[in-house]
Write a protein that holds these residues in place. Structure first.
Motif, PDB file in Angstrom:
ATOM      1  N   PRO A 151       0.829  -1.208   0.000  1.00 21.50           N
ATOM      2  CA  PRO A 151       0.000   0.000   0.000  1.00 21.50           C
ATOM      3  C   PRO A 151       0.863   1.257   0.000  1.00 21.50           C
ATOM      4  O   PRO A 151       2.041   1.233   0.360  1.00 21.50           O
ATOM      5  N   GLU A 152       0.250   2.372  -0.401  1.00 18.19           N
ATOM      6  CA  GLU A 152       0.966   3.646  -0.455  1.00 18.19           C
ATOM      7  C   GLU A 152       1.581   4.005   0.889  1.00 18.19           C
ATOM      8  O   GLU A 152       2.677   4.570   0.948  1.00 18.19           O
ATOM      9  N   ARG A 153       0.888   3.697   1.985  1.00 16.35           N
ATOM     10  CA  ARG A 153       1.381   4.057   3.315  1.00 16.35           C
ATOM     11  C   ARG A 153       2.751   3.436   3.579  1.00 16.35           C
ATOM     12  O   ARG A 153       3.638   4.070   4.143  1.00 16.35           O
ATOM     13  N   ASP A 180       1.845   8.236  10.963  1.00 15.65           N
ATOM     14  CA  ASP A 180       0.825   8.539  11.969  1.00 15.65           C
ATOM     15  C   ASP A 180      -0.497   8.973  11.344  1.00 15.65           C
ATOM     16  O   ASP A 180      -1.571   8.693  11.874  1.00 15.65           O
ATOM     17  N   LYS A 181      -0.415   9.648  10.199  1.00 17.62           N
ATOM     18  CA  LYS A 181      -1.633  10.201   9.606  1.00 17.62           C
ATOM     19  C   LYS A 181      -1.398  10.518   8.136  1.00 17.62           C
ATOM     20  O   LYS A 181      -0.330  10.984   7.757  1.00 17.62           O
ATOM     21  N   MET A 182      -2.392  10.211   7.310  1.00 16.10           N
ATOM     22  CA  MET A 182      -2.344  10.607   5.911  1.00 16.10           C
ATOM     23  C   MET A 182      -3.765  10.916   5.464  1.00 16.10           C
ATOM     24  O   MET A 182      -4.625  10.041   5.466  1.00 16.10           O
ATOM     25  N   MET A 236       1.762  12.877   8.210  1.00 13.77           N
ATOM     26  CA  MET A 236       2.466  13.024   9.484  1.00 13.77           C
ATOM     27  C   MET A 236       3.153  11.698   9.794  1.00 13.77           C
ATOM     28  O   MET A 236       2.509  10.645   9.771  1.00 13.77           O
ATOM     29  N   ALA A 237       4.466  11.743  10.069  1.00 15.40           N
ATOM     30  CA  ALA A 237       5.218  10.513  10.314  1.00 15.40           C
ATOM     31  C   ALA A 237       6.233  10.729  11.430  1.00 15.40           C
ATOM     32  O   ALA A 237       6.688  11.848  11.674  1.00 15.40           O
ATOM     33  N   THR A 238       6.580   9.628  12.100  1.00 14.28           N
ATOM     34  CA  THR A 238       7.562   9.666  13.182  1.00 14.28           C
ATOM     35  C   THR A 238       8.751   8.780  12.834  1.00 14.28           C
ATOM     36  O   THR A 238       8.576   7.621  12.445  1.00 14.28           O
ATOM     37  N   ILE A 239       9.936   9.338  12.953  1.00 16.26           N
ATOM     38  CA  ILE A 239      11.176   8.572  12.772  1.00 16.26           C
ATOM     39  C   ILE A 239      11.599   8.035  14.130  1.00 16.26           C
ATOM     40  O   ILE A 239      11.773   8.795  15.085  1.00 16.26           O
TER      41      ILE A 239
END
Length: 307
Positions: A193-195, A223-225, A237-240
């Motif tokens: 998937p794209e995510r 976290d959010k798309m 929104m993403a977390t490393i």
């Protein structure tokens, strides 16, 4: 969705696993064949962590390539997971491509992989990659060395980066595939998937920009798309995730400069993937020793039950 529209005697289809040591060019080859980036690339070994399927649909065949983690001796639970993923694909495919680096000699790593082939009945090709990096006279001795080690069905030298001889390899693969259905729609290039691809693109940029001690300690969680109403903008929104406070400081950089650069480069690739403008927000979080914690591995998408 299974598509049987092309299921005729002339149509061939099958699954092809790409096996090899870390950093031999498996992801570069997959991206070249598919025609776009679906697997992240880095000069740092063990970049691929999950098996990534790339789908190539031709008029008379569909090839589903599986890019596996580079085979190596595991040092943590994440490494165990990666090896399980790579080895399990040997049992479930129609053909195996054993890819080696023409610049490197035959060593213990190659011997270790060949031992894994002893109980495999699947046809195995030897693919000698990076031939653009050696003199042509050096190629024949490499071929002879491997011929003595294992009865490969075919031996094909290529340059995945430049595309040299790749079409010949695809023709050879086609002759070994069984008659079968078209498993995926013609315009689908990956099963992920794209995510998933978005988190991998962010991780790729962090790999490119950080020092040696950072890369294998990085995971990325989306976290959010969501697409903004009435606008051609996707908010991501993403977390490393890193393992130590010192690594967090390196990822963020002076006055946030490193994180901004990671975001800038990742956003360009994500926009290309989605075909939309992207508003990307990145955070950095410390999760100590996450690579040895099964709960964290599952949370970050490394679920061995799926493999």
């Amino acid at each position: 969705m299974l598509n049987n529209t092309n299921e005729t005697k002339e149509f061939k289809s099958g699954f092809i696993s790409i096996i090899g040591r870390p950093n031999v060019g498996k992801s570069t080859f997959l991206n070249h064949v598919i025609g776009q980036k679906i697997a992240i690339m880095s000069d740092k070994p063990q970049t691929t962590r999950n098996k990534i399927q790339g789908v190539l649909t031709l008029a008379d065949a569909q090839m589903i390539f599986i890019d596996t983690p580079g085979i190596h001796k595991p040092k943590h639970k994440l490494g165990d997971f990666m090896m399980k993923v790579a080895q399990n694909t040997l049992k479930e495919v129609d053909l195996v491509l054993f890819m080696v680096n023409a610049e490197e000699g035959f060593g213990r790593g190659e011997e270790f992989i060949l031992e894994k082939f002893e109980k495999v009945d699947t046809p195995i090709f030897l693919v000698i990659n990076k031939i653009d990096q050696i003199h042509p006279d050096e190629l024949l001795p490499i071929i002879e060395t491997y011929k003595e080690k294992y009865p490969f069905k075919e031996i094909v030298p290529i340059s995945a980066l430049q595309g040299n001889n790749v079409n010949r390899l695809l023709d050879q693969i086609k002759t070994y595939l069984p008659n079968g259905p078209q498993y995926y729609p013609a315009d689908q290039v990956t099963d992920h998937p794209e995510r998933f691809v978005i988190t991998e693109l962010i991780r790729e940029k962090a790999l490119h920009l950080t020092r040696e001690e950072i890369p294998h300690s990085i995971a990325v969680v989306l976290d959010k798309m969501e697409r903004q109403k009435g606008k051609d903008i996707v908010h991501v929104m993403a977390t490393i995730i890193v393992e130590r406070d010192s690594q967090k400081g390196i990822i963020i950089g002076k006055q946030g400069s490193m994180l901004k650069e990671i975001g800038k480069r990742a956003r360009a690739d994500i926009e290309n993937l989605l075909g939309s403008k992207v508003f990307l927000e990145l955070w950095v979080k410390v999760q100590k020793d996450w690579r040895n914690r099964m709960s964290q591995l599952r949370e970050y998408g490394f679920n061995e039950d799926e493999y």
